[in-house]
Enzyme design. Structure first.
Site, mmCIF file in Angstrom:
data_model
loop_
_atom_site.group_PDB
_atom_site.id
_atom_site.type_symbol
_atom_site.label_atom_id
_atom_site.label_comp_id
_atom_site.label_asym_id
_atom_site.label_seq_id
_atom_site.Cartn_x
_atom_site.Cartn_y
_atom_site.Cartn_z
ATOM 1 N N CYS A 3 15.695 79.215 26.034
ATOM 2 C CA CYS A 3 16.698 79.901 24.842
ATOM 3 C C CYS A 3 16.716 81.435 25.291
ATOM 4 O O CYS A 3 15.560 81.584 26.419
ATOM 5 C CB CYS A 3 16.258 80.257 23.238
ATOM 6 N N CYS A 48 9.469 73.437 18.953
ATOM 7 C CA CYS A 48 11.431 73.963 19.349
ATOM 8 C C CYS A 48 12.177 73.896 18.584
ATOM 9 O O CYS A 48 12.758 72.798 17.505
ATOM 10 C CB CYS A 48 11.896 72.362 20.089
ATOM 11 N N GLN A 89 28.195 65.276 26.345
ATOM 12 C CA GLN A 89 28.275 67.050 25.845
ATOM 13 C C GLN A 89 27.401 67.166 24.925
ATOM 14 O O GLN A 89 26.927 66.827 24.541
ATOM 15 C CB GLN A 89 29.420 67.326 25.111
ATOM 16 N N CYS A 146 9.923 80.840 26.665
ATOM 17 C CA CYS A 146 10.328 79.227 26.992
ATOM 18 C C CYS A 146 11.789 79.844 27.990
ATOM 19 O O CYS A 146 12.149 80.662 27.154
ATOM 20 C CB CYS A 146 10.239 78.604 25.871
ATOM 21 N N PHE A 189 38.963 64.739 35.711
ATOM 22 C CA PHE A 189 37.399 65.451 35.877
ATOM 23 C C PHE A 189 36.728 64.594 34.168
ATOM 24 O O PHE A 189 36.414 65.334 33.234
ATOM 25 C CB PHE A 189 36.700 66.383 35.397
ATOM 26 N N CYS A 239 33.319 75.110 31.311
ATOM 27 C CA CYS A 239 31.968 75.635 30.552
ATOM 28 C C CYS A 239 30.807 76.593 31.688
ATOM 29 O O CYS A 239 29.583 77.473 31.316
ATOM 30 C CB CYS A 239 30.611 74.763 30.948
ATOM 31 N N GLU A 266 38.660 60.146 38.254
ATOM 32 C CA GLU A 266 37.292 60.361 37.736
ATOM 33 C C GLU A 266 37.132 60.113 39.266
ATOM 34 O O GLU A 266 35.845 59.659 39.390
ATOM 35 C CB GLU A 266 36.277 60.318 36.930
#
Length: 436
Positions: free
Chosen positions: A90, A166, A270, A87, A297, A392, A320
């Site tokens: 992960c 999951c 998030q 999968c 942002f 991120c 934004e």
């Protein structure tokens, strides 16, 4: 005879090599040197030996055996999910909690080192617990009259993993997997793909479906029954790239601090509430008593709305580019009169200039994965005393950090955050303070 004598030994050697790979420990093999030790996990999830070889599905402390097997070390654990590693949800379930936390921290430290940078402090990482992911995009594919595969894509391919378990999804999202599979089985055209975007909002689960169409009264009623039976917050269809709302008993909202905000379909949020709280708390720590703050942002107002009331008299300018997000943020900001000042502004095309930036005591910067090269160049030329960079992507962050350091900022503190449990996706909050 010559051919048989030449061939037989080769066949025996091949059999022995296969045996060693399949059963390395049964014949007492041992690693030949420390160069066979897995010493770290690379950015994409492979283990790396002391001499630079990449080994998939390994953990720090594992050893390569001379016959090609792997001797598991103390940080190699049994994956909790039956679908791992096929999968794509992960990549690192073989790691112990300690090893995964080290990986998250090392991703950030390594990105900085790659740019020749150091931080005064890199804190221990924050890691979100299992089963806390509050948003996911799942794919559907109908292979026969009633045979539908529904889940994540396989690692590195478009092959479907039919999800039966999951360990990352919040239970309320996973509870919809079986009902959605049955719905796609009834309504999805044969050999056609579909998709379900799931987001946990204040009122329940927001579901946006692609690939289905309500072409008749019976199909519309089927979808409404599905929404009602599963107590959805909202059910929408994407038809011709336009969303069609079929069910929304109450407006779908998310909450930042005490402020509810309307949630546009498929808006950014998030990944976990837990991770969001860690990011907000670190930004709060960095801002201190700053009163004039810019949130660039700003999205729906994750930071602007959460932090506006922290300090008496604080005012937050929020920029934004997405119009629907600005309108939602403005609506939430109306509950804090005189505190939030949203602007619809594309910071890639029109970044804030040094003259504009110099009005603020602090700037929060939370760009997309590619970073914010142009805006960072303007920040580096400004006299803004404090920059709090939420990222991120450690690689684009480190590139932008180098620009800020060259402009006279010091990296005071970095907080790594692993919202995406067992994933190679790493986030962080970094505090920059002007020193020259």
């Amino acid at each position: 005879m010559a051919a048989r004598r030449d061939g037989a030994p080769r066949r025996r050697r091949l059999r022995r090599r296969r045996f060693r790979c399949a059963h390395p420990r049964s014949i007492g093999e041992r690693p030949v040197s420390d160069t066979d030790l897995i010493v770290r996990i690379a950015a994409r999830g492979d283990g790396v030996t002391a001499d630079g070889r990449h080994v998939p599905l390994s953990a720090p402390g594992d050893r390569l055996l001379s016959g090609g097997g792997l001797a598991k070390g103390p940080h190699h654990v049994d994956p909790p999910c039956r679908h791992f590693p096929e999968c794509g949800g992960c990549q690192l379930q073989q790691l112990s909690d300690e090893a995964f936390a080290d990986y998250v921290r090392d991703r950030v430290a390594g990105a900085l080192t790659g740019q020749g940078l150091t931080a005064q402090e890199i804190t221990p990482p924050h890691i979100s617990p299992p089963r806390t992911r509050r948003r996911a995009s799942l794919r559907a594919l109908k292979l026969g009259k009633r045979n539908v595969q529904f889940g994540f894509s396989s690692q590195g391919s478009h092959r479907m993993i039919d999800l039966q378990q999951c360990e990352i999804l919040e239970p309320r999202l996973f509870a919809l997997v079986a009902p959605l599979r049955a719905l796609f089985a009834r309504m999805l055209p044969d050999r056609q793909p579909g998709e379900a975007d799931l987001t946990l909002v204040e009122e329940g689960v927001d579901v946006v479906l692609t690939g289905l169409a309500a072409k008749s009264l019976a199909e519309t009623e089927m979808l409404l029954d599905f929404a009602q039976q599963n107590r959805l917050a909202r059910l929408m269809l994407i038809e011709d790239d336009a969303p069609l709302t079929l069910w929304e008993p109450d407006p779908a909202t998310v909450r930042f601090g005490d402020i509810p905000v309307a949630f546009p379909p498929r808006a950014f949020l998030q990944a976990t509430r837990d991770g969001e709280a860690a990011l907000v708390e670190e930004v709060r720590h960095a801002l201190g008593d700053a009163k004039m703050v810019a949130d660039l942002f700003a999205g729906l107002g994750t930071f602007a709305l959460s932090l506006a009331n922290d300090v008496p008299g604080r005012k937050v300018y929020a920029a934004e580019a997405a119009r629907d997000l600005v309108l939602a943020l403005q609506s939430g900001g109306n509950r804090l009169p005189g505190r939030i000042f949203p602007e619809h502004r594309d910071l890639f095309r029109r970044p804030l200039t040094p003259k504009e930036l110099d009005r603020f005591d602090a700037v929060i910067l939370d760009p997309p994965r590619a970073g914010a090269r142009d805006q960072v160049e303007q920040l580096a030329a400004s006299q803004t005393p404090l920059i709090v960079y939420v990222s991120c992507n450690p690689a684009s962050f480190a590139r932008d950090a180098a620009t800020l350091v060259q402009g006279g900022y010091a990296i005071e503190r970095v907080k790594p955050v692993g919202q995406f449990r067992w994933s190679t996706h790493v986030e962080l909050v970094a505090t920059f303070r002007r020193v020259t």
